[in-house]
Design a protein around this motif. Sequence first.
Motif, short mmCIF file in Angstrom:
data_model
loop_
_atom_site.label_atom_id
_atom_site.label_comp_id
_atom_site.label_asym_id
_atom_site.label_seq_id
_atom_site.Cartn_x
_atom_site.Cartn_y
_atom_site.Cartn_z
N LYS A 141 0.83 -1.21 0.00
CA LYS A 141 0.00 0.00 0.00
C LYS A 141 0.86 1.26 0.00
O LYS A 141 0.52 2.26 -0.64
N ILE A 156 -1.47 -1.81 -10.41
CA ILE A 156 -0.92 -0.44 -10.52
C ILE A 156 -0.01 -0.36 -11.75
O ILE A 156 0.68 -1.33 -12.08
N SER A 157 -0.04 0.78 -12.40
CA SER A 157 0.79 0.94 -13.59
C SER A 157 2.19 1.43 -13.23
O SER A 157 2.36 2.41 -12.49
N CYS A 195 7.42 4.59 -14.24
CA CYS A 195 8.37 4.42 -13.12
C CYS A 195 9.75 4.03 -13.61
O CYS A 195 9.91 3.45 -14.69
N VAL A 203 2.11 1.56 -3.62
CA VAL A 203 1.02 1.95 -4.52
C VAL A 203 0.63 3.41 -4.28
O VAL A 203 0.42 4.17 -5.23
N ALA A 204 0.60 3.81 -3.01
CA ALA A 204 0.25 5.21 -2.70
C ALA A 204 1.27 6.17 -3.32
O ALA A 204 0.90 7.20 -3.88
N PRO A 244 3.36 9.23 -10.46
CA PRO A 244 3.41 8.09 -11.40
C PRO A 244 4.80 7.84 -11.98
O PRO A 244 5.10 6.71 -12.37
N ILE A 294 3.14 5.61 -6.01
CA ILE A 294 3.01 5.64 -7.48
C ILE A 294 1.76 6.43 -7.90
O ILE A 294 1.77 7.14 -8.90
N LYS A 295 0.70 6.32 -7.09
CA LYS A 295 -0.51 7.10 -7.42
C LYS A 295 -0.22 8.59 -7.32
O LYS A 295 -0.67 9.39 -8.14
N GLU A 296 0.55 8.96 -6.30
CA GLU A 296 0.87 10.37 -6.09
C GLU A 296 1.90 10.87 -7.10
O GLU A 296 1.86 12.00 -7.55
N SER A 345 -2.10 -5.91 -7.71
CA SER A 345 -2.75 -4.60 -7.47
C SER A 345 -3.15 -3.93 -8.78
O SER A 345 -4.01 -3.06 -8.81
#
Length: 262
Positions: A18, A52-53, A57, A21-22, A28, A24-26, A50
């Motif tokens: 988490k 997530i892309s 990155c 993922v948090a 990318p 990468i969301k914030e 998950s």
Amino acid sequence: MEVIIRPDVDRAVDLVVKLIVALIKEKPNATLGLATGRTMERVYARLVASGISFADCRTFNLDEYIGLPPDDPNSYRTYMNRHLFDHVDIDRANTHVLDGSALDLKKAAQDYEAKIDDAGGIDLQLLGIGVAGHIGFNEPLSSFMSRTRDKSLTPTTRAQNAEMFGGVSDKVPKRALTMGVGTILDARELVLLATGCAKSSIVAKAVEGPITSMVSASAIQMHPNCKVVLDEGSAKELQGRDYYDFVFANEPKWESFRRVDN
Ligand code: F6R
């Protein structure tokens, strides 16, 4: 440093995933520092699941065995492909693993440092911990100012990793290229994950013991943004447990993690 103790391995892994993922969301286009080893296998499985892309990155791995070409089944490049890169949308050109078969190891190490700099540094460095107290392959007495370089592995580390080499310690390479302790401390955030009773003694030394190059992982105490995520087994020798639990239960920033997690 913050120490977060979850009831079991699954929930410890879940929290680490988490956090990643948090980020990468914030951001990318985050630059991630990655670790290998058995502890991380579940992290990568969960990251893949998950969805997530990782398209924007960049990644830099901590270390690689010297003498193993990238396509060796036991190389950390192969490990990363198998556990993460083959299953996500990352651009392979943006993934970096040291080349343990480089003819000029010193140059390979310097080039790696330059690439990390060019990428603007590492946003989040994922860490495991070895029973010898290493982060990356920074074995005891590694300078806290060390940069990426070659290191001789301890017999303890070679025994710890023998499983991947048919259970024979002697088959584990004797040396590795590794980011230095200084390189690791330069990351903007550190997240160390340890699980299982076998790690409880070294975790207590790293987190609560004196800062000493005899336990390279104790250097994380000097990092201003470091999280140590543990299961019950790896946390069992910690003295300050009650306070760590209090912080996790009360700090507003952990609220969403507590909520989803319980
Ligand atoms: C590997 C690495 C090592 C491992 C450590 C724990 O890239 O950097 O520091 O994280 O040896 O390994 P496991 O998870 O196999 O116990």
